[in-house]
Design a protein around this motif. Structure first.
Motif, PDB file in Angstrom:
ATOM      1  N   GLN A  83     -10.625  13.072  -9.242  1.00 29.78           N
ATOM      2  CA  GLN A  83     -11.118  11.771  -7.475  1.00 29.78           C
ATOM      3  C   GLN A  83     -10.269  11.031  -8.002  1.00 29.78           C
ATOM      4  OE1 GLN A  83     -15.282   9.150  -9.333  1.00 29.78           O
ATOM      5  NE2 GLN A  83     -15.329  11.179 -10.670  1.00 29.78           N
ATOM      6  N   LEU A  84      -9.163  10.639  -8.399  1.00 29.14           N
ATOM      7  CA  LEU A  84      -8.034  10.244  -8.329  1.00 29.14           C
ATOM      8  C   LEU A  84      -7.293  11.036  -7.742  1.00 29.14           C
ATOM      9  CD1 LEU A  84      -6.758   7.859  -8.428  1.00 29.14           C
ATOM     10  CD2 LEU A  84      -5.408   8.199 -11.543  1.00 29.14           C
ATOM     11  N   ILE A  85      -6.986  11.751  -7.721  1.00 26.45           N
ATOM     12  CA  ILE A  85      -6.031  12.572  -6.969  1.00 26.45           C
ATOM     13  C   ILE A  85      -6.728  13.030  -5.591  1.00 26.45           C
ATOM     14  CG2 ILE A  85      -5.704  15.355  -6.818  1.00 26.45           C
ATOM     15  CD1 ILE A  85      -4.914  15.986 -10.214  1.00 26.45           C
ATOM     16  N   ASP A  86      -7.953  13.183  -5.504  1.00 23.35           N
ATOM     17  CA  ASP A  86      -8.224  13.625  -4.429  1.00 23.35           C
ATOM     18  C   ASP A  86      -8.611  12.091  -3.558  1.00 23.35           C
ATOM     19  OD1 ASP A  86      -9.010  15.428  -4.508  1.00 23.35           O
ATOM     20  OD2 ASP A  86     -11.858  15.047  -4.817  1.00 23.35           O
ATOM     21  N   LEU A  87      -7.992  10.520  -4.227  1.00 25.94           N
ATOM     22  CA  LEU A  87      -8.080   9.733  -3.482  1.00 25.94           C
ATOM     23  C   LEU A  87      -7.076   9.159  -2.742  1.00 25.94           C
ATOM     24  CD1 LEU A  87      -9.435   6.778  -2.897  1.00 25.94           C
ATOM     25  CD2 LEU A  87      -8.600   6.591  -5.141  1.00 25.94           C
ATOM     26  N   LEU A  88      -5.588   9.931  -3.900  1.00 29.26           N
ATOM     27  CA  LEU A  88      -4.450   9.817  -3.353  1.00 29.26           C
ATOM     28  C   LEU A  88      -3.710  10.933  -2.349  1.00 29.26           C
ATOM     29  CD1 LEU A  88      -2.413   9.439  -7.058  1.00 29.26           C
ATOM     30  CD2 LEU A  88      -2.868   7.642  -5.713  1.00 29.26           C
ATOM     31  N   VAL A  89      -4.413  11.450  -2.530  1.00 27.35           N
ATOM     32  CA  VAL A  89      -4.195  12.951  -1.207  1.00 27.35           C
ATOM     33  C   VAL A  89      -4.543  12.296   0.024  1.00 27.35           C
ATOM     34  CG1 VAL A  89      -4.297  15.136  -0.013  1.00 27.35           C
ATOM     35  CG2 VAL A  89      -4.451  14.677  -2.860  1.00 27.35           C
ATOM     36  N   GLU A  90      -5.333  11.050  -0.618  1.00 25.54           N
ATOM     37  CA  GLU A  90      -5.892  10.395   1.004  1.00 25.54           C
ATOM     38  C   GLU A  90      -5.291   9.877   1.613  1.00 25.54           C
ATOM     39  OE1 GLU A  90      -9.786   7.337   1.596  1.00 25.54           O
ATOM     40  OE2 GLU A  90     -10.238   9.634   0.747  1.00 25.54           O
ATOM     41  N   LYS A  91      -4.987   8.546   0.571  1.00 28.56           N
ATOM     42  CA  LYS A  91      -3.901   7.430   1.014  1.00 28.56           C
ATOM     43  C   LYS A  91      -3.074   7.627   1.576  1.00 28.56           C
ATOM     44  CE  LYS A  91      -5.244   3.613   0.950  1.00 28.56           C
ATOM     45  NZ  LYS A  91      -5.905   2.996   1.962  1.00 28.56           N
ATOM     46  N   ALA A  92      -2.025   9.120   1.266  1.00 33.23           N
ATOM     47  CA  ALA A  92      -1.007   9.930   1.480  1.00 33.23           C
ATOM     48  C   ALA A  92      -1.204  10.675   3.305  1.00 33.23           C
ATOM     49  CB  ALA A  92      -0.660  11.371   0.114  1.00 33.23           C
ATOM     50  N   ASP A  93      -2.290  11.145   3.082  1.00 34.06           N
ATOM     51  CA  ASP A  93      -2.102  10.501   4.611  1.00 34.06           C
ATOM     52  C   ASP A  93      -2.775   9.770   4.822  1.00 34.06           C
ATOM     53  OD1 ASP A  93      -2.643  14.100   4.031  1.00 34.06           O
ATOM     54  OD2 ASP A  93      -4.939  14.144   3.523  1.00 34.06           O
ATOM     55  N   GLU A  94      -3.001   9.152   5.379  1.00 32.16           N
ATOM     56  CA  GLU A  94      -3.244   7.714   5.881  1.00 32.16           C
ATOM     57  C   GLU A  94      -1.335   6.938   5.720  1.00 32.16           C
ATOM     58  OE1 GLU A  94      -6.029   4.278   4.154  1.00 32.16           O
ATOM     59  OE2 GLU A  94      -7.552   6.571   4.410  1.00 32.16           O
ATOM     60  N   GLY A  95      -0.289   7.562   5.083  1.00 35.13           N
ATOM     61  CA  GLY A  95       1.269   7.069   5.484  1.00 35.13           C
ATOM     62  C   GLY A  95       0.911   5.994   4.409  1.00 35.13           C
ATOM     63  N   VAL A  96       0.099   6.168   3.547  1.00 33.55           N
ATOM     64  CA  VAL A  96       0.962   5.485   1.856  1.00 33.55           C
ATOM     65  C   VAL A  96       2.090   6.116   1.010  1.00 33.55           C
ATOM     66  CG1 VAL A  96      -0.482   3.841   0.487  1.00 33.55           C
ATOM     67  CG2 VAL A  96      -1.427   3.758   1.941  1.00 33.55           C
ATOM     68  N   GLU A  97       3.222   4.795   0.344  1.00 28.69           N
ATOM     69  CA  GLU A  97       3.534   6.037   0.071  1.00 28.69           C
ATOM     70  C   GLU A  97       3.129   5.433  -1.470  1.00 28.69           C
ATOM     71  OE1 GLU A  97       8.032   4.525  -2.086  1.00 28.69           O
ATOM     72  OE2 GLU A  97       5.732   4.271  -2.390  1.00 28.69           O
ATOM     73  N   ILE A  98       3.315   7.022  -2.202  1.00 29.48           N
ATOM     74  CA  ILE A  98       2.920   7.085  -3.651  1.00 29.48           C
ATOM     75  C   ILE A  98       3.600   7.782  -3.881  1.00 29.48           C
ATOM     76  CG2 ILE A  98       0.933   7.959  -4.990  1.00 29.48           C
ATOM     77  CD1 ILE A  98      -0.626   8.035  -2.290  1.00 29.48           C
ATOM     78  N   LYS A  99       3.621   6.773  -5.445  1.00 25.52           N
ATOM     79  CA  LYS A  99       4.984   7.316  -6.710  1.00 25.52           C
ATOM     80  C   LYS A  99       3.573   8.067  -8.089  1.00 25.52           C
ATOM     81  CE  LYS A  99       9.405   5.329  -4.603  1.00 25.52           C
ATOM     82  NZ  LYS A  99       9.485   6.573  -4.341  1.00 25.52           N
TER      83      LYS A  99
END
Length: 397
Positions: A83-99
């Motif tokens: 679930q967390l990976i899904d959410l991070l992938v979704e936010k990355a698609d929105e252009g949020v920088e994720i580490k």
């Protein structure tokens, strides 16, 4: 002769491991000193259930606009982790920088989970990879911090990792008690700073952006962080235990104190300080429970109260003294957290949060069994054997 040579070889291997560890620890502590961050005034929320923690965390991640920085010791690709990976992938698609930074040995994230993050252009790295010349020591030197920073404005620090068991879904462990803190406003910059230090220490290029350190409002709740690299936390605990006048509450999944902390607790009990230690009845690692028995046995003789939590698994980490000193963070009350691991703890000065922590601990004590000296003396032969084995590996527990 074969047996003789085999024994010699085994002894030489043990000696090599021992020298590797001692020299590696000495070298590491020369280069790394504890970081004591300044007193901040922000807004703190005390989270003591998995559902509350993950609901709150996921909501903050969903609302992220610029960056999400995550560091966990454990991150499983199970139902919760997916679930967390899904959410991070979704936010990355929105252009949020994720580490995402995970401990090399502890993480447990499978190839599928890592690939999903990388395919979404999430920056991913491991902390504390074993390395030469001190391979055995670096294998044991883990990054045990659990830090999340969202948009540079919201931060998290505490005991929860990412896995179904932290929601109480492990049938053997049941309910999972843990403590985590959520921060808003002033102070989040220190969590951001520590994350970026760990990110760079893991071999990544230095990175910074104005959005990582936005202007933060000053709150009303005082606290400060201490970040340790196998040194510094034990001395802090020793100092405050020696100052205790009324009570000491210790919460930890593992209880393997140093000799100096054990003496300090015995001395505090002798001068009339009420000492209550809450530990899990169940165990999630071999030998850690057995390793605690010799310390508990001595403390019981000084009228220290030791509780075994009965409602599930107890993973919370806290030290509360006289309503004035309150520590909540990632460090356990054991040799590994004091001497080896990278940890980060919050020293809380706000009376309202201290009251919440105290109330939670006192409620959990009521849902626990008081350990008696008689029961401890009746431990089985197999338990005593495991206890002796635990003493051999105690510095690593």
């Amino acid at each position: 002769m074969f047996v003789f040579y085999l024994v010699i070889i085994v002894l030489l291997i043990i000696l090599c491991f021992r020298l590797d560890f001692l020299l590696g620890e000495k070298n590491y502590q020369k280069k790394n000193q504890p970081a004591v961050y300044p007193t901040r005034h922000g807004q703190l929320d005390f989270l003591d259930t998995g559902k509350t923690f993950f609901d709150t965390l996921f909501n903050d991640i969903r609302a992220a606009k610029t960056s999400i920085h995550i560091l966990f010791f454990i991150f499983r690709n199970d139902s919760l982790g997916s679930q967390l990976i899904d959410l991070l992938v979704e936010k990355a698609d929105e252009g949020v920088e994720i580490k995402v930074l995970l401990d090399r040995v502890g993480a447990g994230l499978d190839k599928k989970g890592k690939q999903r993050l990388r395919d979404a252009n999430v920056s991913f790295a491991y902390a504390k990879s074993p390395s030469f010349p001190y391979l055995f020591f670096t294998f044991n030197q883990r990054n045990h911090r659990k830090i999340t920073v969202v948009d540079g404005k919201i931060g998290y620090l505490g005991g929860f990792n990412v896995g179904d068991e932290y929601l109480g879904r492990d049938p053997k462990l049941g309910l999972w008690r843990d403590f985590h803190l959520r921060f808003e406003g002033e102070g989040v910059q220190d969590l951001q700073t520590q994350f970026l230090r760990d990110w760079e220490e893991a071999g990544n290029l230095p990175t910074s952006a104005d959005s990582y350190f936005p202007s933060l409002e000053e709150g009303t709740q005082p606290f400060h962080f201490i970040s340790t690299e196998g040194e510094g936390l034990e001395a802090l605990f020793f100092e405050h235990i020696n100052k205790a006048q009324t009570y000491i509450y210790i919460a930890s999944p593992y209880f393997i104190p140093s000799s100096s902390l054990q003496r300090a607790l015995c001395d505090a009990a002798k001068r009339g300080v009420e000492i209550c230690i809450i530990l899990p009845e169940k165990k999630d690692h071999p030998f850690v429970k057995e390793a605690s028995f010799k310390y508990i046995e001595e403390l019981l003789k000084h009228d220290v109260k030791v509780f075994h939590f009965q409602q599930g698994f107890f993973h919370a980490k806290a030290l509360l003294i006289d309503d004035t000193f309150c520590d909540v963070g990632t460090a356990n009350f054991d040799r590994r957290s004091f001497d080896i691991n990278s940890e980060m703890n919050t020293i809380i000065s706000d009376s309202s949060v201290i009251t919440l922590v105290k109330q939670r601990l006192e409620t959990d004590m009521k849902q626990s069994t008081l350990v008696s000296d008689r029961a401890l003396q009746k431990r089985s032969f197999s338990v005593k054997i495991r206890e002796k084995l635990a003493r051999i590996v105690e510095p690593l527990l």
